[in-house]
Design an enzyme around this catalytic site. Structure first.
Site, PDB file in Angstrom:
ATOM      1  N   CYS A  33      -1.858   8.737   2.861  1.00 20.78           N
ATOM      2  CA  CYS A  33      -1.886   8.285   1.466  1.00 20.78           C
ATOM      3  C   CYS A  33      -3.272   8.435   0.868  1.00 20.78           C
ATOM      4  CB  CYS A  33      -1.440   6.829   1.369  1.00 20.78           C
ATOM      5  SG  CYS A  33       0.268   6.539   1.854  1.00 20.78           S
ATOM      6  N   GLU A  58       0.881  -1.167   0.000  1.00 18.66           N
ATOM      7  CA  GLU A  58       0.000   0.000   0.000  1.00 18.66           C
ATOM      8  C   GLU A  58       0.910   1.206   0.000  1.00 18.66           C
ATOM      9  OE1 GLU A  58      -1.468   3.268   1.035  1.00 18.66           O
ATOM     10  OE2 GLU A  58      -1.813   2.374   3.008  1.00 18.66           O
TER      11      GLU A  58
END
Length: 474
Positions: A270, A236
């Protein structure tokens, strides 16, 4: 604070003041390899425990997290600058995640029968892979780890954690929580390990797979190391999430959602919204509304419950964000709010809004990991979709519109991202798969998709043995 690969200790720097805090001795590579070996041995027993026994441990971890929420929130504030209010919310999210997988892991990993005519009894079962190395970032120092650890442990895996060097206290606290919850010794181990040693640890025969949340560069490095020894990894990575503000959206409502999306963890996330692509016909209204909404995130003492925006995680990170803002302005972006470094010690940066952002500017082309919203103009819906997808990243995305059917169609079919939310900001949730595409990584966390990433999906066929006289052996 960057990883201190050449130092003997990890030293905490308080982002709000710049003052030095506690320091912790780093682990050597030899210590790390021995920890992986011990985790491998402990996992061989852990994998044979029942789901009920595992759930008792992970459920107890949830209780302990809630009981210690104030302490852990304060620890996050000291080490990476998170506001205490966000810290408490993070701990509650971790506890809820533990509760969810304690309750649902057995169902997610139940044997699945397959109807294969004439083949006998066929089913799929899910066996743990072994010990998973987790390489985790500083921005959600408890959540990122628990998001991985709860399902991995419930699946019967062991885990070794290499956390970011600026949150050593958080890293060790997570191990302590699991130990206090009754997890057998060795099944989960925190290592304060320099980044330069990660590749060698991946090569250990006692590490079965790797999970990383972090930068694109870190992801490429870990993926290369894991690929070199044929070990699975889930990544990720970064994101430059685009939110489309369509011409039928209420500007005020859209701006509130956009500001909330942009300011997740002070912009250091993010999945924070970063690019707000607005149709020309509503651009002016949206600009005014977004500036007003972003003003609500005033800088303040992160230890105070009312504070909406604390410091960034380090002065170096703050300076990088400011350089990206200045470079964008130099190339034609217009500053509507913020954009000035406060004259005070610490890693402070105000909520900032840029408009007239275009290709060739850092605010358009790069991920800005801080409290900076970039407004980008689009001629029409098709142009907005094109701009959104014209990015190396593909983590989250959003559509803000008064027409739910229109928004759903765009979110479902048009946006290149692992997650697309309509009229809401993107977030992770244990009930929904989480992850991205392109340079935002691959693999999924959370829900049934996530817990199955680190299992052996095994096909089993069972058929009676027939002997030479044609009878069957029952």
């Amino acid at each position: 604070m960057a990883d201190q690969d050449s130092a003997a200790v990890a030293e905490v720097i308080n982002p709000a003041t710049g003052a030095k805090g506690k320091h912790y001795p780093l682990n050597s590579l030899d210590e790390a390899l021995k920890a992986a070996e011990r985790a491998h041995a402990a996992q061989r027993d852990w994998r044979r425990t029942s789901f009920a026994d595992r759930a008792a441990v992970i459920g107890k971890a949830a209780e302990l997290l809630r009981a210690r929420a104030d302490d852990y929130a304060g620890l996050m504030t000291e080490e990476m600058g998170k506001t205490v209010t966000d810290g408490r919310a993070e701990i509650e999210k971790c506890a809820a995640h533990c509760d969810w997988f304690a309750e649902h892991a057995e169902r997610y990993l139940a044997d699945q029968p397959i109807d294969v005519d004439g083949a006998g009894d066929v089913f799929v079962t899910f066996n743990p892979l072994g010990v998973v190395l987790a390489v985790m970032p500083w921005n959600f120092p408890f959540w990122q780890v628990i998001r991985f650890a709860a399902p991995a442990l419930m699946a019967g895996n062991g885990a070794v954690l290499k956390h970011a060097s600026n949150v050593p206290g958080c890293a060790l606290a997570i191990e302590q929580v699991l130990r206090d919850a009754g997890l057998p010794d060795g099944v989960f181990r925190t290592l304060l390990l320099p980044s330069k040693d990660v590749a060698k640890l991946i090569e250990s025969p006692h590490i079965a797979a790797v999970s990383l949340t972090g930068s694109v560069a870190a992801g490429k490095s870990v993926a290369a190391a894991a690929g070199g020894v044929l070990k699975k990894c889930v990544l990720e990575l970064g994101g430059s999430d685009a939110y489309l503000i369509l011409d039928d959206a209420d500007a005020g409502a859209a701006a509130k959602i956009s500001a909330r999306a942009r300011m997740v963890n002070g912009g250091q996330s993010c999945i924070a919204g970063k690019r707000f692509i607005v149709l020309d016909s509503v651009k002016q209204q949206f600009e005014e509304a977004l500036v007003d909404a972003m003003r609500g995130f005033a800088i303040g003492d992160p230890t105070e419950a009312a504070t909406k925006l604390g410091p960034m995680q380090s002065v170096a990170a703050r300076d990088e964000v400011h350089e990206q803002v200045e470079a964008s302005i130099a190339k034609g972006a217009k500053l509507l709010l913020g954009g000035e470094v406060p004259d005070k010690a610490g890693a402070w940066y105000p909520a900032t809004v840029l408009t007239d952002v275009d290709a060739g500017q850092p605010a358009h082309d790069e991920e800005i990991f801080g409290p900076v919203a970039a407004i980008i103009s689009a001629k029409d819906e098709a142009d907005a979709i094109r701009i959104a997808n014209d990015s190396e990243f593909g983590l989250g995305s959003g559509v803000l519109t008064g027409d739910i059917d229109r928004g759903c169609l765009i979110a479902r079919d048009e946006l290149d991202a692992g997650m697309s939310f309509v009229n809401e900001n993107v977030r992770s949730d244990p009930r929904m798969p989480f992850g991205g595409v392109k340079h935002s990584g691959y693999g999924r966390e959370c829900a049934d998709y996530g817990i199955r990433e680190f299992v052996n999906v095994k096909t089993v066929l069972v058929k009676p043995l027939q002997v030479s006289d044609g009878s069957r052996v029952e």
